[in-house]
Motif scaffolding. Structure first.
Motif, PDB file in Angstrom:
ATOM      1  N   LEU A  56       0.803  -1.222   0.000  1.00  0.00           N
ATOM      2  CA  LEU A  56       0.000   0.000   0.000  1.00  0.00           C
ATOM      3  C   LEU A  56       0.836   1.272   0.000  1.00  0.00           C
ATOM      4  O   LEU A  56       0.316   2.357  -0.297  1.00  0.00           O
ATOM      5  N   ARG A  57       2.137   1.173   0.330  1.00  0.00           N
ATOM      6  CA  ARG A  57       2.943   2.368   0.561  1.00  0.00           C
ATOM      7  C   ARG A  57       2.921   3.349  -0.616  1.00  0.00           C
ATOM      8  O   ARG A  57       2.721   4.559  -0.414  1.00  0.00           O
ATOM      9  N   PRO A  58       3.127   2.942  -1.873  1.00  0.00           N
ATOM     10  CA  PRO A  58       3.113   3.925  -2.977  1.00  0.00           C
ATOM     11  C   PRO A  58       1.770   4.639  -3.109  1.00  0.00           C
ATOM     12  O   PRO A  58       1.727   5.854  -3.337  1.00  0.00           O
ATOM     13  N   ALA A  59       0.668   3.889  -2.977  1.00  0.00           N
ATOM     14  CA  ALA A  59      -0.644   4.529  -3.101  1.00  0.00           C
ATOM     15  C   ALA A  59      -0.891   5.505  -1.967  1.00  0.00           C
ATOM     16  O   ALA A  59      -1.475   6.584  -2.170  1.00  0.00           O
ATOM     17  N   VAL A  60      -0.428   5.162  -0.765  1.00  0.00           N
ATOM     18  CA  VAL A  60      -0.584   6.074   0.384  1.00  0.00           C
ATOM     19  C   VAL A  60       0.168   7.372   0.134  1.00  0.00           C
ATOM     20  O   VAL A  60      -0.355   8.477   0.342  1.00  0.00           O
ATOM     21  N   ALA A  61       1.417   7.264  -0.326  1.00  0.00           N
ATOM     22  CA  ALA A  61       2.221   8.463  -0.561  1.00  0.00           C
ATOM     23  C   ALA A  61       1.603   9.353  -1.626  1.00  0.00           C
ATOM     24  O   ALA A  61       1.692  10.590  -1.554  1.00  0.00           O
ATOM     25  N   ALA A  62       0.940   8.741  -2.604  1.00  0.00           N
ATOM     26  CA  ALA A  62       0.368   9.517  -3.704  1.00  0.00           C
ATOM     27  C   ALA A  62      -0.849  10.319  -3.275  1.00  0.00           C
ATOM     28  O   ALA A  62      -1.249  11.265  -3.974  1.00  0.00           O
ATOM     29  N   THR A  63      -1.456   9.984  -2.142  1.00  0.00           N
ATOM     30  CA  THR A  63      -2.664  10.713  -1.730  1.00  0.00           C
ATOM     31  C   THR A  63      -2.367  12.104  -1.207  1.00  0.00           C
ATOM     32  O   THR A  63      -3.209  13.004  -1.297  1.00  0.00           O
TER      33      THR A  63
END
Length: 987
Positions: free
Chosen positions: A813-820
């Motif tokens: 989930l880390r990349p999607a979290v950072a993109a938010t």
């Protein structure tokens, strides 16, 4: 004989203090005292005293000034010695307070490490010598360099004083003193360093880290630099809890070198004879030192200064003090009280006060010509009702001005070119029983009778409350003190809602318009136009600060169309009836009460209150929808600014519009839950009572979806209060009202149900439920919310012992979290990753918790921030098993106590049991353990960590049968928290 220059110049003789009477005598003596015992040549004294206007016979002119000075000094005249080619002051350096101060600071610095108590006493003695800015009226002139050196040493002495407090073990006092010093000198590093050490030494690690962050951000913004390596290292050590209690460097002090000859920059002005001003007030002026010092500087530089502020704030008193200061410095002063003056008598009143005889056919022109040769200060007091005529007259006077300064007081500025405006705020009011607070001191000063219990802490607390209720307005405080003497403080506080009529009397010598609070307010209101008065009355519906857009939406109608609102509001600000704070506005409570009366008298209070409630509900819905976007910080700021409006709107719709109340209880959930605002979450409990409680009457007209979401708010409130069974029932009702778990309106209630499952030990069920919620959210286009649900699933998996699976999910989930770029999602991710890494990589877990705190601060996400801090403290406790973990645990317990979250208080208390047992406090651990065990399901279970608590620390005890009553629950928690605080405090 002592010569004092740490403030206005004075000489202490056997007969008392003496001030040389003329500005030239004071300038000469000050010049000699810059280098005591050293010769100052005559040509240098001439430059200082006369500037470019050198007298025809300089030697004789200086001799005359010296003669006048010697006459004033009397028996001490021999200390002024003639020694060609100049003069000197023959005194022991210790007889000059500036020299004594420097020596005392030097001595105290050398004693800091070995004798901190002695150093503290010496520093207090040294700092007590200061009576104002160094070298008084010449501190910004020829004595500027010497004054600057002394002011720098004064700051150094205050820094040493903080260090002495810290070394002496008074960490709390040191922390408060250092914080004040850092606020006054934000770019200096030493106060910040001392504040961090003191706060960390007092167990207030989060505040220590916050102090570093503020300094870091400030030096970055102002200077483009980073803090020094030493300060960065200190910050890192505090983060690692490695700061030793005695890690203080040996003090060093820089004392000014022997002073050189004074700077050449000063001249003198001739004052017109015949000062006329009212007598100095017999009581001290409280809380205005900074304003007076600032105005002294402005008056020396600007031709026109206007002091503005609401009625009763003390404008006249400040102006009177400034006038007497100017007179003491040798300037002529003329005082004109304009309160009883009408426009047609204005010129005559000014002429009478200044001694000008009017004979010409054009009195105004004659007055202007006469004042053009005046040297001094003309004070025009109470000018607000004469602004147009007075502005024209002052403009004419200043056009022909050579040495005249005009000081005016008014509730509104004059609006003349070159005008400097000083807004006079109310006195700072205390947050607790602070006897040194200026508002409290003023109240005590004005009590008509001497009380033997004046210093009693309970009485001081009541006085502080009264000062807060009275807005810090000096006149209101004085009138309140007079009433307190007859009614008593408790009854006064009870009746302050009727303060406009209650507060009357006071000094018999006061003007009639200052004898009652109502008279003061009505004097201001009388000056309003009909449109200004109408808007002022409508502003009563705002309980706190408000924005221009709110006023335009709520208060506009056919009489006051929206385009007219901004100019009218600006006029009310100019007239000191409305305060501007940043980009928002507000009314003093005293003025708001008057506005309420006016609105009541118009018969339209209900109309405008309804409009305010509906507008507030709409803003809650609009900003609430932004909470799951990258604009979350802006939405949180907007809703935080609306807190007073939200409570006022709820109180109104609770009585008159239940369907709207249900919608507000539904819309408030995400803001209130993330910010842990239990006061807002309780709205849901009210709706639950209406909808289906024992005395429920239903909510006709309410939308089922709104009812479902409001019940989820109620469930969250019950869960936060430790009532898990009630929360589960409310969540189930919410899902039912939504039409089943698949309906979008059921999402909040389903989330509560899954939280309850996870913290009840049903972790596998919770993980599956969170994944289902994530799928529903993603299908609705709510990606940030979906990510938070998936992170909750990872948390449940870790509690279930499936750490590898949880870690893999977090990594995915880390990349999607950072993109938010969404603070709550980022904070949630860092918190959950910390929980997942605790068992395998405690160091990485601590880094994650620190990151969560940083991310959460952007949106005041107190839920995850406090969880992260608590988890960090608990992890440190489990891994170190030492007293070093106790301050952080105490801070975590305090944080949840302040948020009134009972469930998480029990969770922290369980970890306190572990650490107390680990450090050998077995009796206290056992006693607290009994209370924690009896909490039963009010304490959330946290998977493997909780199993360790149950299995390794104590035998599992069965909680008592039945559910304790709310009073019993509260008493048990209070007893446990008090026991834990006592135990933690000993370490």
């Amino acid at each position: 004989m002592e010569f004092r220059v740490l403030g206005p110049l004075e000489v202490l003789t056997d007969a008392g203090p003496v001030v040389p009477g003329g500005p030239r005598s004071r300038a000469l003596l000050t010049a000699l005292l810059l280098t005591p015992g050293e010769l100052v040549p005559i040509h240098r004294l001439v430059e200082i005293i006369w500037g470019d206007a050198e007298p025809t016979d300089p030697d004789n002119a200086v001799h005359r000034v010296v003669s006048r000075l010697r006459r004033v000094l009397g028996p001490g005249a021999a200390s002024v010695v003639t020694r060609p080619p100049g003069y000197l002051v023959a005194v022991d350096r210790r007889d000059v307070d500036a020299e004594a101060f420097a020596e005392e600071v030097r001595g105290a610095a050398g004693r800091l490490a070995a004798d901190p108590e002695g150093a503290l006493a010496a520093l207090d003695t040294a700092l007590a010598r200061w009576r104002g800015p160094a070298y008084g009226e010449f501190g910004d002139g020829f004595a500027r360099a010497a004054a600057a050196r002394l002011e720098e040493l004064r700051i150094v002495a205050r820094e040493h004083r903080v260090e002495a407090l810290l070394r002496a073990g008074a960490a709390a006092t040191a922390a408060a003193t250092a914080a004040d010093l850092a606020a006054q000198h934000p770019l200096r590093e030493r106060p910040v360093e001392l504040a961090i050490r003191a706060l960390a030494g007092d167990g207030r690690v989060p505040e220590a880290l916050a102090a570093y962050r503020r300094h870091h951000d400030l030096v970055r913004e102002e200077l483009g630099l980073d803090p020094s390596p030493a300060l960065r290292d200190l910050h890192a050590r505090v983060l690692r809890a490695e700061l030793p209690d005695t890690a203080l460097p040996r003090a060093t002090v820089t004392v000014p070198a022997p002073r050189s000859a004074p700077d050449a920059s000063a001249g003198g002005t001739r004052a017109w004879p015949g000062s006329r001003l009212p007598p100095r007030a017999p009581t001290p002026l409280r809380g205005r030192d900074d304003v007076l010092d600032q105005l002294d500087e402005v008056l020396a530089a600007r031709p026109l200064v206007t002091i503005v502020g609401p009625g009763g704030v003390g404008k006249t008193r400040v102006a009177r003090e400034l006038a007497h200061r100017a007179s003491a410095a040798g300037r002529a002063v003329w005082w004109v009280d304009l309160a009883p003056v009408t426009e047609d008598r204005l010129v005559e009143a000014v002429a009478a006060a200044t001694g000008v005889e009017l004979r010409d056919e054009d009195p105004a022109e004659e007055l202007v010509r006469s004042l053009a040769v005046y040297r001094g200060v003309l004070v025009l007091d109470n000018a607000e009702h004469l602004l147009d005529a007075l502005a024209a007259l002052v403009e004419q006077v200043l056009a022909g001005r050579h040495g005249l300064t005009v000081l005016a007081t008014s509730r509104e500025r004059l609006g003349v070119d070159a005008e400097a405006v000083q807004a006079l705020p109310p006195l700072t009011v205390p947050t607790d029983a602070d006897e040194a607070n200026p508002a409290v001191r003023l109240f005590l000063d004005r009590l008509p009778t001497t009380r033997t219990d004046a210093a009693d802490p309970e009485q001081i607390g009541l006085v502080a409350r009264a000062c807060r209720r009275l807005d810090g307005l000096p006149l209101a405080i004085e009138l309140g003190a007079a009433r307190a003497d007859t009614l008593g403080l408790p009854l006064l506080l009870e009746r302050l809602g009727d303060r406009l009529d209650l507060l009357a009397g006071g000094r018999r010598t006061a003007e009639r318009r200052h004898r009652t609070l109502r008279a003061v307010v009505e004097w201001s209101h009388h000056l309003l136009t009909a449109e200004e008065a109408a808007l002022f009355a409508r502003l009563a519906v705002f309980p706190g600060s408000f924005g221009l857009d709110q006023v335009e939406t709520v208060c506009a109608d056919d009489r006051l169309p929206a385009p007219a609102i901004a100019p009218l509001l600006a006029r009310l600000v100019e007239q000191s009836l409305v305060r501007r704070v940043g980009d928002r506005f507000g009314l003093l409570e005293t003025l708001r009460l008057h506005a309420v009366e006016r609105l009541e008298a118009s018969g339209e209070r209900g109309r405008w209150t309804t409009r305010h409630a509906r507008d507030t509900a709409q803003r809650l819905e609009t900003h609430g929808a932004m909470l799951w976007t990258a604009d979350e910080p802006r939405a949180v700021r907007a809703l935080t600014e609306l807190l007073d409006d939200l409570h006022a709107a709820w109180a109104h719709v609770h009585r008159y519009d239940r369907p709207l109340a249900v919608r507000m209880a539904a819309d408030v959930h995400d803001f209130a839950y993330g910010r842990q605002r239990l006061d807002l979450l309780r709205w849901g409990l009210v709706v639950a009572e209406w909808e289906g409680g024992p005395s429920g009457t239903g909510v006709p007209g309410a939308a089922p979806a709104d009812l479902a979401r409001a019940l989820a708010t109620a469930a969250t409130a019950a869960w936060s209060s430790g009532r898990r069974d009630e929360a589960a029932t409310l969540a189930a009702r919410g899902i039912e009202r939504a039409g089943g778990p698949s309906r979008p309106a059921a999402m909040q209630a389903r989330r509560v149900a899954m939280h309850l499952a996870m913290f009840s030990g049903h972790t596998a069920e919770a993980a599956a439920g969170y994944r289902a919620l994530a799928a529903s959210s993603r299908g609705a286009g709510e990606d940030a919310r979906a990510l938070v649900f998936e992170l909750c699933a990872a948390q449940a998996l870790s509690y279930d012992g499936r750490t590898d699976e949880a870690a893999a999910l977090v990594d995915r989930l880390r990349p999607a979290v950072a993109a938010t770029h969404h603070p709550t999602t980022l904070t949630s991710a860092a918190t959950v990753e910390g929980m997942v890494r605790e068992g395998t990589d405690p160091g990485r877990a601590m880094e994650c918790y620190a990151a969560a705190v940083e991310h959460g601060a952007a949106a005041e996400c107190r839920l995850f921030v406090t969880i992260a801090r608590s988890a960090s403290a608990a992890l440190r406790a489990r891994t170190t098993r030492s007293v070093a973990a106790l301050p952080e645990l105490a801070a975590a317990l305090d944080a949840w106590s302040q948020l009134n979250n009972e469930s998480m208080q029990w969770w922290v208390l369980a970890h306190v049991v572990v650490v107390l047992a680990d450090v050998g406090r077995t009796r206290e651990a056992a006693t607290l353990d009994v209370l924690v065990a009896e909490a039963g399901d009010r304490r959330p279970l946290v998977g493997t960590g909780d199993r360790r608590l149950r299995g390794e620390v104590r035998p599992v005890r069965s909680p008592p049968a039945g559910t304790p009553a709310p009073a019993a629950r509260a008493a048990a928690l209070a007893e446990a928290v008090a026991l834990a605080r006592r135990a933690l405090g000993r370490h």
